[in-house]
Design a protein around this motif. Structure first.
Motif, PDB file in Angstrom:
ATOM      1  N   GLY A  74      46.618 -42.923  -3.901  1.00 49.83           N
ATOM      2  CA  GLY A  74      45.784 -43.874  -4.824  1.00 49.83           C
ATOM      3  C   GLY A  74      46.523 -43.524  -6.400  1.00 49.83           C
ATOM      4  O   GLY A  74      45.965 -44.091  -7.360  1.00 49.83           O
ATOM      5  N   ASP A  75      47.281 -42.447  -6.530  1.00 49.86           N
ATOM      6  CA  ASP A  75      47.904 -42.270  -7.588  1.00 49.86           C
ATOM      7  C   ASP A  75      48.820 -43.074  -8.247  1.00 49.86           C
ATOM      8  O   ASP A  75      49.568 -43.945  -7.430  1.00 49.86           O
ATOM      9  CB  ASP A  75      48.533 -40.760  -7.691  1.00 49.86           C
ATOM     10  CG  ASP A  75      47.691 -39.728  -7.168  1.00 49.86           C
ATOM     11  OD1 ASP A  75      46.767 -39.812  -7.437  1.00 49.86           O
ATOM     12  OD2 ASP A  75      48.416 -38.656  -6.381  1.00 49.86           O
ATOM     13  N   VAL A  76      48.516 -43.428  -9.771  1.00 47.41           N
ATOM     14  CA  VAL A  76      49.256 -44.657 -10.215  1.00 47.41           C
ATOM     15  C   VAL A  76      50.214 -43.834 -11.182  1.00 47.41           C
ATOM     16  O   VAL A  76      49.797 -43.179 -12.104  1.00 47.41           O
ATOM     17  CB  VAL A  76      48.345 -45.581 -11.074  1.00 47.41           C
ATOM     18  CG1 VAL A  76      49.164 -46.621 -11.579  1.00 47.41           C
ATOM     19  CG2 VAL A  76      47.417 -46.230  -9.790  1.00 47.41           C
ATOM     20  N   LEU A  77      51.667 -44.266 -11.180  1.00 48.09           N
ATOM     21  CA  LEU A  77      52.468 -43.920 -12.274  1.00 48.09           C
ATOM     22  C   LEU A  77      52.093 -44.215 -13.603  1.00 48.09           C
ATOM     23  O   LEU A  77      51.518 -45.229 -14.084  1.00 48.09           O
ATOM     24  CB  LEU A  77      53.895 -44.351 -11.902  1.00 48.09           C
ATOM     25  CG  LEU A  77      54.488 -43.939 -10.524  1.00 48.09           C
ATOM     26  CD1 LEU A  77      55.581 -44.581 -10.219  1.00 48.09           C
ATOM     27  CD2 LEU A  77      54.313 -42.086 -10.414  1.00 48.09           C
ATOM     28  N   GLN A  85      47.004 -53.809 -11.026  1.00 41.41           N
ATOM     29  CA  GLN A  85      48.383 -54.414 -10.540  1.00 41.41           C
ATOM     30  C   GLN A  85      48.912 -53.637  -9.530  1.00 41.41           C
ATOM     31  O   GLN A  85      49.617 -54.248  -8.490  1.00 41.41           O
ATOM     32  CB  GLN A  85      49.199 -54.406 -11.811  1.00 41.41           C
ATOM     33  CG  GLN A  85      50.602 -55.195 -11.562  1.00 41.41           C
ATOM     34  CD  GLN A  85      50.541 -56.595 -11.295  1.00 41.41           C
ATOM     35  OE1 GLN A  85      49.676 -57.416 -11.950  1.00 41.41           O
ATOM     36  NE2 GLN A  85      51.195 -56.870  -9.988  1.00 41.41           N
ATOM     37  N   VAL A  86      48.600 -52.448  -9.218  1.00 34.36           N
ATOM     38  CA  VAL A  86      49.520 -51.385  -8.063  1.00 34.36           C
ATOM     39  C   VAL A  86      48.633 -52.237  -6.765  1.00 34.36           C
ATOM     40  O   VAL A  86      49.334 -52.337  -5.737  1.00 34.36           O
ATOM     41  CB  VAL A  86      49.234 -50.157  -8.604  1.00 34.36           C
ATOM     42  CG1 VAL A  86      49.787 -49.503  -7.297  1.00 34.36           C
ATOM     43  CG2 VAL A  86      50.207 -49.811  -9.550  1.00 34.36           C
ATOM     44  N   GLN A  98      60.131 -44.813  -1.010  1.00 38.35           N
ATOM     45  CA  GLN A  98      59.960 -44.271  -2.561  1.00 38.35           C
ATOM     46  C   GLN A  98      60.330 -45.175  -3.527  1.00 38.35           C
ATOM     47  O   GLN A  98      59.753 -45.396  -4.426  1.00 38.35           O
ATOM     48  CB  GLN A  98      60.912 -42.913  -2.460  1.00 38.35           C
ATOM     49  CG  GLN A  98      60.244 -41.841  -1.586  1.00 38.35           C
ATOM     50  CD  GLN A  98      60.787 -40.451  -1.727  1.00 38.35           C
ATOM     51  OE1 GLN A  98      62.276 -40.667  -1.997  1.00 38.35           O
ATOM     52  NE2 GLN A  98      60.216 -39.341  -2.041  1.00 38.35           N
ATOM     53  N   ARG A  99      61.417 -45.967  -3.144  1.00 41.84           N
ATOM     54  CA  ARG A  99      62.105 -46.951  -4.235  1.00 41.84           C
ATOM     55  C   ARG A  99      61.140 -48.042  -4.169  1.00 41.84           C
ATOM     56  O   ARG A  99      60.576 -48.305  -5.525  1.00 41.84           O
ATOM     57  CB  ARG A  99      63.280 -47.374  -4.002  1.00 41.84           C
ATOM     58  CG  ARG A  99      63.795 -48.008  -4.974  1.00 41.84           C
ATOM     59  CD  ARG A  99      65.322 -48.478  -4.581  1.00 41.84           C
ATOM     60  NE  ARG A  99      66.018 -47.568  -3.876  1.00 41.84           N
ATOM     61  CZ  ARG A  99      66.493 -47.816  -2.813  1.00 41.84           C
ATOM     62  NH1 ARG A  99      66.348 -48.708  -2.215  1.00 41.84           N
ATOM     63  NH2 ARG A  99      67.165 -46.745  -1.937  1.00 41.84           N
ATOM     64  N   ALA A 100      60.377 -48.393  -3.278  1.00 48.62           N
ATOM     65  CA  ALA A 100      59.643 -49.674  -3.216  1.00 48.62           C
ATOM     66  C   ALA A 100      58.415 -49.328  -3.761  1.00 48.62           C
ATOM     67  O   ALA A 100      57.967 -50.200  -4.759  1.00 48.62           O
ATOM     68  CB  ALA A 100      59.692 -50.191  -1.812  1.00 48.62           C
ATOM     69  N   LEU A 101      57.716 -48.093  -3.572  1.00 47.75           N
ATOM     70  CA  LEU A 101      56.565 -47.874  -4.179  1.00 47.75           C
ATOM     71  C   LEU A 101      56.567 -47.755  -5.722  1.00 47.75           C
ATOM     72  O   LEU A 101      55.711 -47.719  -6.443  1.00 47.75           O
ATOM     73  CB  LEU A 101      55.806 -46.667  -3.390  1.00 47.75           C
ATOM     74  CG  LEU A 101      54.765 -47.294  -2.208  1.00 47.75           C
ATOM     75  CD1 LEU A 101      55.675 -47.945  -0.990  1.00 47.75           C
ATOM     76  CD2 LEU A 101      53.814 -46.242  -1.850  1.00 47.75           C
ATOM     77  N   ARG A 102      57.645 -46.722  -6.003  1.00 49.58           N
ATOM     78  CA  ARG A 102      57.972 -46.524  -7.251  1.00 49.58           C
ATOM     79  C   ARG A 102      57.930 -47.703  -8.391  1.00 49.58           C
ATOM     80  O   ARG A 102      57.449 -47.864  -9.356  1.00 49.58           O
ATOM     81  CB  ARG A 102      58.838 -45.685  -7.607  1.00 49.58           C
ATOM     82  CG  ARG A 102      59.136 -45.090  -8.766  1.00 49.58           C
ATOM     83  CD  ARG A 102      60.428 -44.040  -9.091  1.00 49.58           C
ATOM     84  NE  ARG A 102      61.069 -43.338  -7.798  1.00 49.58           N
ATOM     85  CZ  ARG A 102      62.096 -43.512  -7.244  1.00 49.58           C
ATOM     86  NH1 ARG A 102      62.889 -44.466  -7.691  1.00 49.58           N
ATOM     87  NH2 ARG A 102      62.409 -42.969  -5.983  1.00 49.58           N
ATOM     88  N   ASP A 103      58.921 -48.660  -7.595  1.00 50.18           N
ATOM     89  CA  ASP A 103      58.865 -50.081  -8.474  1.00 50.18           C
ATOM     90  C   ASP A 103      57.603 -50.818  -8.898  1.00 50.18           C
ATOM     91  O   ASP A 103      57.599 -51.257  -9.781  1.00 50.18           O
ATOM     92  CB  ASP A 103      59.785 -50.915  -7.665  1.00 50.18           C
ATOM     93  CG  ASP A 103      61.225 -50.528  -7.622  1.00 50.18           C
ATOM     94  OD1 ASP A 103      61.624 -49.550  -8.321  1.00 50.18           O
ATOM     95  OD2 ASP A 103      62.054 -51.027  -6.889  1.00 50.18           O
ATOM     96  N   ILE A 104      56.684 -50.429  -7.743  1.00 53.22           N
ATOM     97  CA  ILE A 104      55.201 -51.102  -8.081  1.00 53.22           C
ATOM     98  C   ILE A 104      54.324 -50.154  -8.831  1.00 53.22           C
ATOM     99  O   ILE A 104      53.113 -50.634  -9.049  1.00 53.22           O
ATOM    100  CB  ILE A 104      54.595 -51.882  -6.792  1.00 53.22           C
ATOM    101  CG1 ILE A 104      54.398 -50.577  -5.788  1.00 53.22           C
ATOM    102  CG2 ILE A 104      55.717 -52.802  -6.300  1.00 53.22           C
ATOM    103  CD1 ILE A 104      53.519 -51.115  -4.651  1.00 53.22           C
ATOM    104  N   GLY A 105      54.782 -48.994  -9.289  1.00 49.09           N
ATOM    105  CA  GLY A 105      53.869 -48.195  -9.940  1.00 49.09           C
ATOM    106  C   GLY A 105      52.893 -47.169  -8.979  1.00 49.09           C
ATOM    107  O   GLY A 105      52.150 -46.546  -9.384  1.00 49.09           O
TER     108      GLY A 105
END
Length: 159
Positions: free
Chosen positions: A12-15, A22-23, A62-69
């Motif tokens: 549940g951590d949000v960047l 939104q995440v 990793q890229r897909a989840l990082r792109d959505i935060g």
């Protein structure tokens, strides 16, 4: 050449720079699931995203989840899931039970309550016994009309 595998988790951590709402919406779209399932990812517990993922595929996750935060947690396959950083608080107060009136029996003591059992009262006046080897079918009052006739199978043929 051996393949290296990993287990993927999310807590549940949000960047920084992303909102949790939104995440949540983007995770629902990315994983093609409903809001109730996505809500479990934000419960504070570490939840499994996918187990036994090849190393080349991990980078795409990793890229897909990082792109959505969302911050993905990657551990080697079979390693224990990362511990939750914040302990889960109990939702209900502990129950207090008065045990002062309870006691323990001595070791080897018989703890079953042995009450004498009363025999069941069954009416047997209408029953009778037959001799050993006797025919038990009642043929005394059976009329010939009571016997069902066999079904008519004259219209059936074998080929």
């Amino acid at each position: 050449m051996s393949q290296t595998y990993f287990d993927l988790y999310y807590r549940g951590d949000v960047l920084d720079g992303y909102s949790a709402d939104q995440v949540r919406r983007d995770l629902a779209v990315l994983f093609k699931t409903d809001d109730a399932r996505v809500a479990t990812y934000f419960s504070g517990r570490t939840e499994v995203i996918k187990l036994r993922v090849a190393e080349v595929t991990v980078a795409r996750y990793q890229r897909a989840l990082r792109d959505i935060g969302a911050e993905l947690i990657v551990v080697p396959e079979g390693a224990p899931a990362p511990a939750d950083p914040r302990p889960i608080q109990p939702t209900a107060a502990p129950v207090s039970i008065d045990t002062s009136s309870l006691s323990l029996a001595q070791t080897g003591a018989d703890v079953l309550d042995e009450r004498p059992q009363q025999p069941a009262a069954v009416a047997v006046s209408g029953l009778s016994l037959s001799d050993t080897g006797a025919d038990l079918r009642d043929t005394t009052g059976a009329a010939q009309d009571d016997v069902p006739k066999p079904p008519d199978t004259s219209h059936l043929t074998l080929k």
